[in-house]
Design a protein around this motif. Sequence first.
Motif, PDB file in Angstrom:
ATOM      1  N   LEU A 154       0.884  -1.168   0.000  1.00 38.65           N
ATOM      2  CA  LEU A 154       0.000   0.000   0.000  1.00 38.65           C
ATOM      3  C   LEU A 154       0.922   1.217   0.000  1.00 38.65           C
ATOM      4  CD1 LEU A 154      -2.823   1.306   0.188  1.00 38.65           C
ATOM      5  CD2 LEU A 154      -2.647   1.121   2.670  1.00 38.65           C
ATOM      6  N   ASN A 155       1.094   1.827  -1.165  1.00 34.92           N
ATOM      7  CA  ASN A 155       2.061   2.917  -1.292  1.00 34.92           C
ATOM      8  C   ASN A 155       1.596   4.183  -0.603  1.00 34.92           C
ATOM      9  OD1 ASN A 155       3.064   5.467  -2.884  1.00 34.92           O
ATOM     10  ND2 ASN A 155       4.653   3.913  -3.116  1.00 34.92           N
ATOM     11  N   HIS A 156       0.347   4.616  -0.933  1.00 30.79           N
ATOM     12  CA  HIS A 156      -0.151   5.830  -0.272  1.00 30.79           C
ATOM     13  C   HIS A 156      -1.667   5.866  -0.203  1.00 30.79           C
ATOM     14  CE1 HIS A 156       0.135   7.375  -4.569  1.00 30.79           C
ATOM     15  NE2 HIS A 156      -1.041   7.914  -4.262  1.00 30.79           N
ATOM     16  N   ILE A 157      -2.142   6.712   0.698  1.00 28.89           N
ATOM     17  CA  ILE A 157      -3.556   7.038   0.788  1.00 28.89           C
ATOM     18  C   ILE A 157      -3.670   8.486   0.343  1.00 28.89           C
ATOM     19  CG2 ILE A 157      -5.517   7.336   2.350  1.00 28.89           C
ATOM     20  CD1 ILE A 157      -4.151   5.135   4.113  1.00 28.89           C
ATOM     21  N   GLY A 158      -4.441   8.716  -0.711  1.00 25.25           N
ATOM     22  CA  GLY A 158      -4.624  10.073  -1.223  1.00 25.25           C
ATOM     23  C   GLY A 158      -5.677  10.790  -0.388  1.00 25.25           C
ATOM     24  N   VAL A 159      -5.323  11.957   0.100  1.00 20.55           N
ATOM     25  CA  VAL A 159      -6.233  12.749   0.921  1.00 20.55           C
ATOM     26  C   VAL A 159      -6.408  14.119   0.267  1.00 20.55           C
ATOM     27  CG1 VAL A 159      -6.534  13.857   3.179  1.00 20.55           C
ATOM     28  CG2 VAL A 159      -5.582  11.544   3.052  1.00 20.55           C
ATOM     29  N   LEU A 213      -6.897   5.136  -2.754  1.00 20.03           N
ATOM     30  CA  LEU A 213      -5.877   4.222  -2.228  1.00 20.03           C
ATOM     31  C   LEU A 213      -4.944   3.883  -3.374  1.00 20.03           C
ATOM     32  CD1 LEU A 213      -8.124   1.698  -0.262  1.00 20.03           C
ATOM     33  CD2 LEU A 213      -6.717   3.523   0.694  1.00 20.03           C
ATOM     34  N   CYS A 214      -3.654   3.825  -3.116  1.00 20.77           N
ATOM     35  CA  CYS A 214      -2.702   3.485  -4.179  1.00 20.77           C
ATOM     36  C   CYS A 214      -1.875   2.258  -3.805  1.00 20.77           C
ATOM     37  CB  CYS A 214      -1.765   4.656  -4.462  1.00 20.77           C
ATOM     38  SG  CYS A 214      -0.524   4.241  -5.712  1.00 20.77           S
ATOM     39  N   GLU A 244       3.418   1.383 -10.536  1.00 24.30           N
ATOM     40  CA  GLU A 244       4.524   0.442 -10.615  1.00 24.30           C
ATOM     41  C   GLU A 244       5.520   0.755  -9.496  1.00 24.30           C
ATOM     42  OE1 GLU A 244       5.618  -1.311 -14.582  1.00 24.30           O
ATOM     43  OE2 GLU A 244       7.448  -0.179 -14.169  1.00 24.30           O
ATOM     44  N   THR A 245       5.980  -0.294  -8.820  1.00 27.87           N
ATOM     45  CA  THR A 245       6.944  -0.133  -7.727  1.00 27.87           C
ATOM     46  C   THR A 245       8.183   0.587  -8.240  1.00 27.87           C
ATOM     47  OG1 THR A 245       6.183  -2.201  -6.752  1.00 27.87           O
ATOM     48  CG2 THR A 245       8.321  -1.395  -6.017  1.00 27.87           C
TER      49      THR A 245
END
Length: 153
Positions: free
Chosen positions: A6-11, A92-93, A143-144
């Motif tokens: 889970l790379n990031h949560i966009g807020v 969610l990313c 992509e990682t």
Amino acid sequence: MKLGRLNHIGVATPSIEESIAYYRDVMGATKIREPFDLEEQGVKVCFVDTPGDPTESGPSFGTQIELIEPLSDASPIAGFLAKNPAGGQHHLCYEVEDIEEARSWFEEKGKRILGPTRIGAHGTPIFFLHPKDMMGQLTEIMETPKETTHWSN
Ligand SMILES: C[C@@H](C(=O)O)C(=O)SCCNC(=O)CCNC(=O)[C@H](O)C(C)(C)COP(=O)(O)OP(=O)(O)OC[C@H]1O[C@@H](n2cnc3c(N)ncnc32)[C@H](O)[C@@H]1OP(=O)(O)O
Ligand SMILES: [Co+2]
């Protein structure tokens, strides 16, 4: 396709400045990166890092909060903020090893992909999936990063 980190949560936020003060003073965040404009995506971006597991290979930081503020009324998050003026969780990313493989995977499942694959805030290819096809969650697939040094701000 195998689900990655889970790379990031966009807020979404009406003010990155206010959000930075919130994460620093209320949430005790110790690593808040420099905000920058991502003109192609119509947003100003600021990453708040949460700690990572130093025993794992890969990035030394954990899942990030990605603060996004619209750059104009044409921003893809303008509608969301009109409905949620105080801001809130936007997307969610998740990371994947291979973006093309992931795109085909979701296409085959009949999931609506929102626009072309493009370069995201971490400098790697990303695409978005429609929230109505994803259990109500706007989902970003990225992509990682092969290395993390290309964005050291
Ligand atoms: C920097 C970069 C990066 O990480 O690298 C980023 O993340 S950029 C992050 C910003 N970029 C993006 O979000 C790009 C992809 N997003 C889009 O294409 C758009 O924002 C859509 C997701 C299609 C929404 O567009 P728009 O706001 O015009 O649509 P709309 O208001 O008609 O919404 C259609 C339905 O989806 C719902 N809906 C809209 N946004 C939602 C969200 N974030 N989460 C969950 N549901 C959402 C609405 O409530 C509505 O439901 P009802 O019909 O039930 O009322
Ligand atoms: Co994002």
